[in-house]
Design an enzyme around this catalytic site. Structure first.
Site, mmCIF file in Angstrom:
data_model
loop_
_atom_site.group_PDB
_atom_site.id
_atom_site.type_symbol
_atom_site.label_atom_id
_atom_site.label_comp_id
_atom_site.label_asym_id
_atom_site.label_seq_id
_atom_site.Cartn_x
_atom_site.Cartn_y
_atom_site.Cartn_z
ATOM 1 N N SER A 1 41.348 47.512 40.254
ATOM 2 C CA SER A 1 40.201 48.425 40.198
ATOM 3 C C SER A 1 39.591 48.764 41.553
ATOM 4 O O SER A 1 38.794 49.699 41.635
ATOM 5 C CB SER A 1 39.103 47.831 39.321
ATOM 6 O OG SER A 1 39.307 48.244 38.006
ATOM 7 N N LYS B 1 39.670 52.248 42.698
ATOM 8 C CA LYS B 1 38.769 53.268 42.141
ATOM 9 C C LYS B 1 37.867 53.862 43.226
ATOM 10 O O LYS B 1 37.485 55.030 43.159
ATOM 11 C CB LYS B 1 37.925 52.685 40.997
ATOM 12 C CG LYS B 1 38.763 52.447 39.736
ATOM 13 C CD LYS B 1 37.997 51.679 38.686
ATOM 14 C CE LYS B 1 38.853 51.528 37.426
ATOM 15 N NZ LYS B 1 38.501 50.351 36.646
ATOM 16 N N TYR C 1 47.448 56.728 37.842
ATOM 17 C CA TYR C 1 46.459 55.643 37.801
ATOM 18 C C TYR C 1 47.132 54.264 37.910
ATOM 19 O O TYR C 1 46.694 53.408 38.684
ATOM 20 C CB TYR C 1 45.636 55.760 36.514
ATOM 21 C CG TYR C 1 44.696 54.599 36.300
ATOM 22 C CD1 TYR C 1 43.538 54.465 37.059
ATOM 23 C CD2 TYR C 1 44.986 53.618 35.352
ATOM 24 C CE1 TYR C 1 42.690 53.389 36.884
ATOM 25 C CE2 TYR C 1 44.140 52.533 35.166
ATOM 26 C CZ TYR C 1 42.999 52.418 35.931
ATOM 27 O OH TYR C 1 42.170 51.336 35.756
ATOM 28 N N TYR D 1 31.752 45.642 37.725
ATOM 29 C CA TYR D 1 31.807 45.689 36.266
ATOM 30 C C TYR D 1 30.414 45.474 35.683
ATOM 31 O O TYR D 1 29.419 45.910 36.251
ATOM 32 C CB TYR D 1 32.784 44.631 35.709
ATOM 33 C CG TYR D 1 34.169 44.661 36.293
ATOM 34 C CD1 TYR D 1 35.043 45.721 36.011
ATOM 35 C CD2 TYR D 1 34.625 43.656 37.117
ATOM 36 C CE1 TYR D 1 36.319 45.741 36.528
ATOM 37 C CE2 TYR D 1 35.908 43.677 37.632
ATOM 38 C CZ TYR D 1 36.751 44.717 37.340
ATOM 39 O OH TYR D 1 38.002 44.738 37.854
ATOM 40 N N VAL E 1 41.003 43.138 38.962
ATOM 41 C CA VAL E 1 41.514 42.002 38.192
ATOM 42 C C VAL E 1 42.686 41.290 38.873
ATOM 43 O O VAL E 1 43.143 40.258 38.401
ATOM 44 C CB VAL E 1 41.896 42.393 36.738
ATOM 45 C CG1 VAL E 1 40.682 42.790 35.932
ATOM 46 C CG2 VAL E 1 42.963 43.481 36.715
#
Ligand code: GLU
Length: 305
Positions: free
Chosen positions: A61, A64, A189, A241, A259
């Protein structure tokens, strides 16, 4: 600095046992939970690292932040805001029943999977291979590491099993947020999440964001200052998160976790921090990594609050 990082590493080792490595992407389950690396690159003191700071792992992530940057640079703030919001929950102040809403752009932010998947569609490029290549090139540029590439095994592992992300992508299509071919978007992605970095690469990315898009090591402006401001603000409110509020209190700097066990932190006008420790807490954040940032923030008074 190295002495301080070593002290922090020693304290944090005992926090590893509170977490578990991610297993929902089968390839990630192979990570060694006992590894721990931390690297800081500061405007004043240069680079320092201890432990497994040269060990590579997948961004997951953390990418992102780069997807958001690529989309901002390609389509501008207005283009991005039309597709994806910036609120941590995207819920009205008096909402208690979350299940009967339409899915709208304002409900998703760039740091959740649905938001990042949607933003892949905004990257310029003839096709999704081109779009991914432009994202990879930008990641190489900001990290100052032209050798960055994807981990094929992790990419294939997630592509084979990533059905929650497939479901999210079809939701985005069902509600008309995106109209593209779901598998093509997802491929971009999944590849993005599989880009392999070290704690040094993450610290360098954090440093450029901390320095408003200008790489202090080469003196090159890599991206617009206003985009650094936008990204850092979103990282501050949504980057960790569902633990972002707690993190704002205990650490107090923009950061993004993944993660794979990485955390990239941005200390505005001071430094970038990269951490690797793959044992995760229930929210998906590195247990020892969060503790390390907490201690470092306290010791060096890094909180922006
Ligand atoms: N590739 C992962 C996924 O989409 C990234 C998740 C994460 O790091 O939070 O499930």
């Amino acid at each position: 600095m190295e002495e301080l990082l070593q002290k922090i590493k020693n304290v944090c080792s005992s926090y590893i046992q509170n977490g578990k490595v991610a297993t929902y992407i089968p390839e990630l389950a192979k990570a060694d939970p006992n590894e721990f690396g931390i690297c800081t690159i500061s405007l004043d003191y240069g680079i320092s690292g201890v432990g497994d700071y040269k060990k590579s792992f997948t961004m997951q992530s953390i990418v992102k932040a780069i997807i958001l940057l690529r989309a901002l640079e390609d389509k501008g703030e207005a283009g991005v805001r039309k597709l994806v919001g910036v609120e941590a929950t995207g819920k009205p102040f008096d909402a208690f029943n979350y299940s009967d809403q339409d899915l709208k752009s304002e409900h998703i932010n760039p740091m959740i999977n649905a938001g990042a998947i949607a933003l892949c569609t905004l990257i310029d490029g003839e096709n999704y291979r081109d779009k991914f290549q432009r994202l990879l090139d930008l990641t190489r540029k900001i990290s100052g590491n032209p050798d960055l590439d994807i981990d094929e095994a992790v990419y294939k592992s997630e592509k084979a099993t990533g059905n929650k992300n497939r479901a999210l992508t079809y939701m985005l299509k069902a509600y008309g947020i995106i109209n593209e071919d779901a598998e093509e978007v997802l491929d971009c992605y999944f590849r993005a999440c599989s880009i392999k970095v070290t704690s040094v690469d993450l610290a360098r990315i954090g440093l450029v964001l901390a320095n408003g898009g200008n790489d202090p090591i080469t003196g090159e402006r890599i991206f617009d200052k206003k985009h650094a401001k936008y990204i850092n603000a979103v990282l501050m409110t949504c980057g960790m998160y569902d633990g972002s509020g707690e993190f704002a209190i205990t650490v107090g700097v923009p950061a993004k976790s993944g993660v794979g066990g990485g955390i990239m932190a941005v200390v505005p006008n001071r430094m970038g921090i990269g951490i690797y420790s793959p044992a995760l807490d229930k929210k998906g954040n590195s247990c020892a990594g969060i503790k390390a940032l907490e201690l470092l923030s306290k010791e060096l008074e890094l909180s922006i609050f």
